[in-house]
Scaffold this motif. Structure first.
Motif, short mmCIF file in Angstrom:
data_model
loop_
_atom_site.label_atom_id
_atom_site.label_comp_id
_atom_site.label_asym_id
_atom_site.label_seq_id
_atom_site.Cartn_x
_atom_site.Cartn_y
_atom_site.Cartn_z
N UNK A 26 29.94 10.68 18.75
CA UNK A 26 28.73 11.39 18.35
C UNK A 26 28.74 11.72 16.86
N UNK A 27 27.56 11.63 16.25
CA UNK A 27 27.42 12.07 14.86
C UNK A 27 27.95 13.48 14.72
N UNK A 28 27.59 14.31 15.66
CA UNK A 28 27.98 15.72 15.63
C UNK A 28 29.51 15.87 15.54
N UNK A 29 30.21 15.04 16.34
CA UNK A 29 31.68 15.10 16.32
C UNK A 29 32.24 14.75 14.95
N UNK A 30 31.72 13.65 14.40
CA UNK A 30 32.20 13.23 13.09
C UNK A 30 31.95 14.34 12.07
N UNK A 31 30.73 14.87 12.11
CA UNK A 31 30.37 15.90 11.14
C UNK A 31 31.28 17.12 11.26
N UNK A 32 31.54 17.52 12.50
CA UNK A 32 32.37 18.72 12.69
C UNK A 32 33.82 18.49 12.31
N UNK A 33 34.37 17.38 12.81
CA UNK A 33 35.79 17.14 12.57
C UNK A 33 36.10 16.86 11.10
N UNK A 34 35.19 16.16 10.46
CA UNK A 34 35.44 15.82 9.05
C UNK A 34 34.74 16.78 8.09
N UNK A 35 34.04 17.74 8.66
CA UNK A 35 33.33 18.75 7.87
C UNK A 35 32.33 18.13 6.90
N UNK A 36 31.50 17.28 7.45
CA UNK A 36 30.47 16.65 6.63
C UNK A 36 29.11 17.18 7.07
N UNK A 37 28.15 17.31 6.16
CA UNK A 37 26.81 17.79 6.53
C UNK A 37 26.15 16.82 7.50
N UNK A 38 25.78 17.32 8.66
CA UNK A 38 25.36 16.45 9.75
C UNK A 38 24.13 15.61 9.42
N UNK A 39 23.12 16.24 8.90
CA UNK A 39 21.88 15.53 8.63
C UNK A 39 22.07 14.44 7.57
N UNK A 40 22.84 14.78 6.58
CA UNK A 40 23.13 13.81 5.52
C UNK A 40 23.91 12.65 6.11
N UNK A 41 24.87 12.99 6.95
CA UNK A 41 25.68 11.97 7.60
C UNK A 41 24.83 11.03 8.44
N UNK A 42 23.84 11.57 9.12
CA UNK A 42 22.94 10.73 9.92
C UNK A 42 22.37 9.59 9.08
N UNK A 43 21.87 9.97 7.91
CA UNK A 43 21.25 8.97 7.03
C UNK A 43 22.27 7.93 6.59
N UNK A 44 23.48 8.38 6.32
CA UNK A 44 24.52 7.46 5.84
C UNK A 44 24.90 6.47 6.94
#
Lengths: 152, 152
Positions: A26-44
């Motif tokens: 899940x995007x959410x997992x990546x964002x949380x574990x790597x501490x990346x901004x979720x919405x920005x990560x979605x676009x990437x």
DNA sequence: ATTAACTCTATATAGTCAATAGAGATTTAG
DNA sequence: CTAAATCTCTATTGACTATATAGAGTTAAT
């Protein structure tokens, strides 16, 4: 300098490479574990997907996976995709050549000659390094650190 | 990518190095001969001056000259001055170290390890290349091109 | 004094970077 | 077949940087 976007993208890919080809992440997992901004990560991730590097499945049980083995994805490709050419000036780019606007004569331009060396040195490193290499190295580094901790 | 500013600065320095330590060179001359925007160039030369690379004399008969021999000015120094660190990420910069905001553990960061290689390769080239080297190379390239022209 | 030059402050425009919001589309489970 | 979960798409925002340009001020030589 690499953009934040490129760094986030690389981190996300590394996370996905770690996770293997199994079930989608899940995007959410990546964002949380790597501490990346979720919405920005979605676009990437979307960009990486449309470049064919990632695969995704929407809906329940969906998420992202690598579209190809980690050893076939190079850092150079990902960085070019997100940040553009590796070359310090456009006239020495192999993948996105363009003349320098202010250049009077490319053939005798010494700035160009030096920058070509820089480009080649950079590309030699980044185009040879795959995400499988990064994973290997990460494991070794982690072991190294653990070893040091243990010896104290 | 190098900024236009850095490219203009390098071109101006090369022009001044060509001109030698003799009489001062006018901003206007540099701008016209190298086709650089004059007002922008003024600001750039001012920066190079306050960094000690250039010397200037205002008033009639004034202009700019190199403040030191061309062989003591490296490309690396000029680029860092105008565009900032050579390193692709702040945590591997030798001259402007800063931790990456999102990094969880610098010691085991493989992105860092690779980017350090890139930085070192880049710095090895740019910190070894002086404006005297560029002048030499420019003369050789110009001869080379002339030679080819002559042989046709 | 006058002229020629650099110097400084201010301004402008466009573009990019980093991020966020929220509605929409798709898939699977049940 | 419907509901929940998830990715997808469009739009927007604010801050910042890049690339200049204008014009008044300052300095030095003649």
């Amino acid at each position: 300098m690499l953009s934040q976007k490129a760094k986030y993208g690389i981190r996300a890919l590394l996370y996905l490479a770690q996770h293997g080809q199994g079930s989608p992440v899940l995007i959410r997992d990546i964002a949380e574990k790597e501490r990346l901004p979720k919405k920005f990560l979605e676009a990437i991730l979307l960009e990486l997907k449309s470049a064919g590097i990632l695969h995704s499945r929407p809906g329940k049980g969906g998420g992202y996976t690598l579209n190809r083995p980690a050893k076939s994805i190079t850092l150079g490709r990902v960085i070019r995709l997100i940040d553009g050419p590796l070359a310090p000036i456009p006239c020495v780019s192999q993948t996105a050549y363009a003349p320098c606007r202010e250049c009077l004569d490319e053939k005798t331009c010494t700035i160009r000659a030096i920058m070509k060396q820089v480009r080649d040195a950079t590309a030699a490193i980044l185009d040879e390094t795959t995400f499988a290499d990064l994973l290997d190295q990460q494991n070794k580094l982690a072991q190294g650190v653990a070893g040091i901790d243990f010896s104290i």
